[in-house]
Structures are given as structure tokens and as C-alpha cells.
Design a protein around this motif. Structure first.
Motif, PDB file in Angstrom:
ATOM      1  N   VAL A 161      -2.137 -16.886  19.392  1.00 54.44           N
ATOM      2  CA  VAL A 161      -1.234 -16.718  20.520  1.00 54.44           C
ATOM      3  C   VAL A 161      -0.529 -18.026  20.872  1.00 54.44           C
ATOM      4  CG1 VAL A 161      -1.124 -16.149  22.982  1.00 54.44           C
ATOM      5  CG2 VAL A 161      -2.482 -14.749  21.451  1.00 54.44           C
ATOM      6  N   THR A 162      -1.142 -19.156  20.558  1.00 51.39           N
ATOM      7  CA  THR A 162      -0.521 -20.458  20.836  1.00 51.39           C
ATOM      8  C   THR A 162       0.491 -20.853  19.764  1.00 51.39           C
ATOM      9  OG1 THR A 162      -2.161 -21.783  19.630  1.00 51.39           O
ATOM     10  CG2 THR A 162      -2.660 -21.226  21.941  1.00 51.39           C
ATOM     11  N   LEU A 189       6.811 -10.174  12.742  1.00 48.64           N
ATOM     12  CA  LEU A 189       7.161 -10.022  14.149  1.00 48.64           C
ATOM     13  C   LEU A 189       8.496 -10.690  14.464  1.00 48.64           C
ATOM     14  CD1 LEU A 189       6.498  -9.302  17.101  1.00 48.64           C
ATOM     15  CD2 LEU A 189       5.170 -11.421  17.230  1.00 48.64           C
ATOM     16  N   TYR A 190       8.596 -11.980  14.188  1.00 47.16           N
ATOM     17  CA  TYR A 190       9.778 -12.736  14.591  1.00 47.16           C
ATOM     18  C   TYR A 190      10.983 -12.488  13.684  1.00 47.16           C
ATOM     19  CZ  TYR A 190       6.514 -15.095  17.681  1.00 47.16           C
ATOM     20  OH  TYR A 190       5.570 -15.360  18.638  1.00 47.16           O
ATOM     21  N   ALA A 208       7.054 -18.386  30.451  1.00 49.40           N
ATOM     22  CA  ALA A 208       8.118 -18.926  29.601  1.00 49.40           C
ATOM     23  C   ALA A 208       7.672 -20.215  28.921  1.00 49.40           C
ATOM     24  CB  ALA A 208       9.374 -19.174  30.427  1.00 49.40           C
ATOM     25  N   VAL A 209       6.978 -21.071  29.645  1.00 50.96           N
ATOM     26  CA  VAL A 209       6.478 -22.321  29.074  1.00 50.96           C
ATOM     27  C   VAL A 209       5.517 -22.032  27.924  1.00 50.96           C
ATOM     28  CG1 VAL A 209       4.850 -24.203  29.538  1.00 50.96           C
ATOM     29  CG2 VAL A 209       6.840 -23.895  31.003  1.00 50.96           C
ATOM     30  N   GLN A 210       4.609 -21.110  28.143  1.00 52.13           N
ATOM     31  CA  GLN A 210       3.652 -20.780  27.087  1.00 52.13           C
ATOM     32  C   GLN A 210       4.363 -20.192  25.860  1.00 52.13           C
ATOM     33  OE1 GLN A 210       0.899 -18.229  29.222  1.00 52.13           O
ATOM     34  NE2 GLN A 210      -0.418 -19.948  29.716  1.00 52.13           N
ATOM     35  N   ARG A 211       5.357 -19.354  26.103  1.00 53.38           N
ATOM     36  CA  ARG A 211       6.101 -18.743  24.997  1.00 53.38           C
ATOM     37  C   ARG A 211       6.851 -19.803  24.189  1.00 53.38           C
ATOM     38  NH1 ARG A 211      11.287 -17.613  24.578  1.00 53.38           N
ATOM     39  NH2 ARG A 211      11.680 -17.845  26.822  1.00 53.38           N
ATOM     40  N   ILE A 212       7.513 -20.724  24.887  1.00 53.09           N
ATOM     41  CA  ILE A 212       8.301 -21.750  24.199  1.00 53.09           C
ATOM     42  C   ILE A 212       7.395 -22.703  23.425  1.00 53.09           C
ATOM     43  CG2 ILE A 212       9.821 -23.739  24.563  1.00 53.09           C
ATOM     44  CD1 ILE A 212      10.994 -22.111  26.967  1.00 53.09           C
ATOM     45  N   LEU A 213       6.265 -23.072  24.012  1.00 49.17           N
ATOM     46  CA  LEU A 213       5.315 -23.929  23.305  1.00 49.17           C
ATOM     47  C   LEU A 213       4.810 -23.237  22.040  1.00 49.17           C
ATOM     48  CD1 LEU A 213       3.192 -25.266  26.309  1.00 49.17           C
ATOM     49  CD2 LEU A 213       4.737 -26.631  24.873  1.00 49.17           C
ATOM     50  N   MET A 237       6.278 -20.838  20.323  1.00 46.98           N
ATOM     51  CA  MET A 237       7.358 -20.710  19.353  1.00 46.98           C
ATOM     52  C   MET A 237       7.621 -22.020  18.628  1.00 46.98           C
ATOM     53  SD  MET A 237       8.500 -17.678  18.980  1.00 46.98           S
ATOM     54  CE  MET A 237      10.022 -18.064  18.115  1.00 46.98           C
ATOM     55  N   GLU A 238       7.538 -23.146  19.328  1.00 47.78           N
ATOM     56  CA  GLU A 238       7.740 -24.444  18.690  1.00 47.78           C
ATOM     57  C   GLU A 238       6.626 -24.719  17.679  1.00 47.78           C
ATOM     58  OE1 GLU A 238       9.206 -28.212  17.619  1.00 47.78           O
ATOM     59  OE2 GLU A 238      10.114 -26.386  18.420  1.00 47.78           O
TER      60      GLU A 238
END
Length: 206
Positions: free
Chosen positions: A90-91, A106-107, A161-166, A168-169
Motif C-alpha cells: 500500500v505504501t 492497476l495503474y 492525498a499525501v499518502q497516495r502521492i507518497l 505513487m512516487e
């Protein structure tokens, strides 16, 4: 049943591509009827995103179950850092070949990405409610309660949003060929910086 059907579907999607596998083929592989499949999974995309179902209220559970003296944001930061350390998919920091294949599916599928946002909206709602309760619940004044509920929802949206962006990076770098071990130090720094920005707000951009 949920897990068995989802696993059968994902195996087919990974082999042939999400768009090329009809629901009827998934039902046949899982040895159930198509109507039965739709009783478990309302949309084809949910066959893939079932793996996220347990995570929808994860942030809310972290806030609700945190130690009494730990703030909600501290608890969420600690939880994310712990996830990085154990390479929780998930991270985004996981280079297991099966996880990589799943994330590419998925992506790389626009309809799955769109459906994922619906799951994230439910995460925001659950977290917003948990944050509202963490601040003491309702005061009895309708206007004040509405304002606090909105503030909690806004905070939840920023945190998710922060967790999602982290994530994704982290995923972007791993998908480019870096190992989870190599990315981990930078991922920790980025997570700490991101949660620090949540604490300080957007003063730097004001």
C-alpha cells in the motif's frame, strides 16, 4: 468466496489484459454463474480492487486505535513509516514481482484508476469521521458542528492525498527498476517531510 473469485480474475487479467477478459470468463474460471459473481462484485473493476477493501478504513482505524497521548497525525505518520519498513504494498515500496505485476495492471488500466478514486473517497469519509470524534465530537451547536465536520473532512482529504502521492512516487521509482531497499531511505525522508508539511499547513505557498 471473495478472495477466490478475485484471485481467479486477477490471474486472467494479468495473463490477457483487463479489457480483454469478459466477466463471463471470470465466472467460468471461478466456477460460479455470472449473476452470482455480480452479487459479490458490483463492477468488473471491483474484482481487482477487492485487494484494497481491507484498507478503505485503515487510516480511520489507526486514528481510533491510537494510544491516548498520541495525536492522530503522529499515529498516521508512524503507521505509514512502519508500512515502509515492512514494504507494505500500500505504501508503493514493494518490489515483489507479483505486487509489481498487480500494480502495473492497476495503474495501467484507466477504468481501474478511476474506480480506485471511489475507494479513496470512502477512506476520506471514514477518516474524516474518526478525526471529528478525536476532536471531541458534537458540541450541540449546529453551525459549529457543521464547521468542525467540514474541517475534519478537509484534513482527511489532505492526509489521504499525501499518502497516495507518497505511494505513487515510491511505485514510480520501483517500476523504473530501483529496489525497495534502495528507495527506502528517500521514502522515509519524503514521508517525514510530507507529514511535516501537513502540520505546518501551506504557509510556504501563501
Amino acid at each position: 468466496m471473495y478472495q477466490a473469485v478475485s484471485d481467479a480474475a486477477i490471474a486472467l487479467f494479468l495473463e490477457k489484459g483487463f479489457e480483454k477478459v469478459p466477466v463471463a470468463e471470470v465466472a467460468a474460471a471461478a466456477e460460479i454463474s455470472k449473476p452470482t459473481l455480480f452479487r459479490y462484485f458490483p463492477a468488473k473493476e471491483d474484482l481487482v480492487l477487492h485487494r484494497f477493501a481491507d484498507h478503505v478504513d485503515e487510516a480511520a482505524r489507526v486514528v481510533t486505535g491510537r494510544p491516548a497521548k498520541r495525536s492522530p497525525l503522529d499515529a498516521l505518520q508512524r503507521h505509514f513509516l512502519d508500512g515502509l519498513e515492512r514494504q507494505d504494498p500500500v505504501t508503493g515500496l514493494c518490489d515483489n514481482v507479483h505486487v509489481l505485476a498487480f500494480h502495473r495492471l492497476l495503474y495501467g488500466t484507466p477504468s481501474l484508476v478511476a474506480r480506485l478514486y471511489a475507494y479513496q473517497e470512502r477512506s476520506e469519509q471514514a477518516l474524516g469521521e474518526a478525526l471529528g470524534k478525536a476532536l471531541g465530537g458534537k458540541s450541540g451547536d449546529a453551525a459549529s458542528d457543521d464547521a468542525e465536520a467540514l474541517a475534519a473532512r478537509l484534513a482527511a482529504g489532505q492526509i489521504i492525498a499525501v499518502q497516495r502521492i507518497l505511494a505513487m512516487e515510491n511505485w514510480r521509482r520501483i517500476d523504473a527498476g530501483e529496489s525497495a531497499e534502495a528507495v527506502w531511505p528517500d521514502a522515509v525522508v519524503a514521508a517525514n517531510r510530507a507529514f511535516g508539511q501537513l502540520r505546518s499547513g501551506l504557509a510556504a505557498y501563501a
